[in-house]
Motif scaffolding. Sequence first.
Motif: not given
Length: 212
Positions: A11-15, A35-43, A55-56
């Motif tokens: 989570v780059w941008k969040g609470h 405008g939250p910024q988040y992505i999931s990763f497998e490791s 994020y970009k």
Amino acid sequence: MAKAKKKYYVVWKGHNPGIYSSWKACQEQIKGFKGPQYISFESKSDAEKAFKGVYKNYIRKSGKKKKLSPEELRRIGKPNLDAISVDAAVSGNPGKLEYRGVELSSGKQIFKQGPFEEGTNNIGEFLAIVHGLAWLKKRGSDKLIYTDSRTAQGWVKKKHCNTKLKPSKKNKELFDLIKRAEAWLTKNQYRTVIVKWETKAWGEIPADFGRK
């Protein structure tokens, strides 16, 4: 039934920006946040590396990249080489920040600033555009400026760096530069056209630092 793969959520941008080991924990950080910024990763290692970046640089990698159709490519056309491109790079969020300008026709770096100890990518993109505007005006040039940041374009148009980063002793030099950039925009008129770089059609902007 096969066991679901473990995922790590950046989570780059969040609470509370950070790395979370469950979707539920991630949701708590982004729910109700504009405008939250988040992505999931497998490791975990990939997640830790991503969190140090921006994020970009990862959003296009989070899913299969859709190719543009021949019709879309024709509509977009080719970039104008009688131009300069600007870009920024930051290590962390916030983190060490650099920005630069590159001449499209030759690939020559024409200016570079940083690293600054504490900054954000949007600040860097904003400063890079203003630096480019001043650089071109000083030389009486009518070249275009390409940027891949719509946010920075908007800030330049409003003549204000609308960052949420708070001033501190660590980033004083950077905020002094922001004030100078805003003052330049207020006092100067320019005809330079600022154009959005079409990354999907043309690849990474030439001023990119290549740290993805």
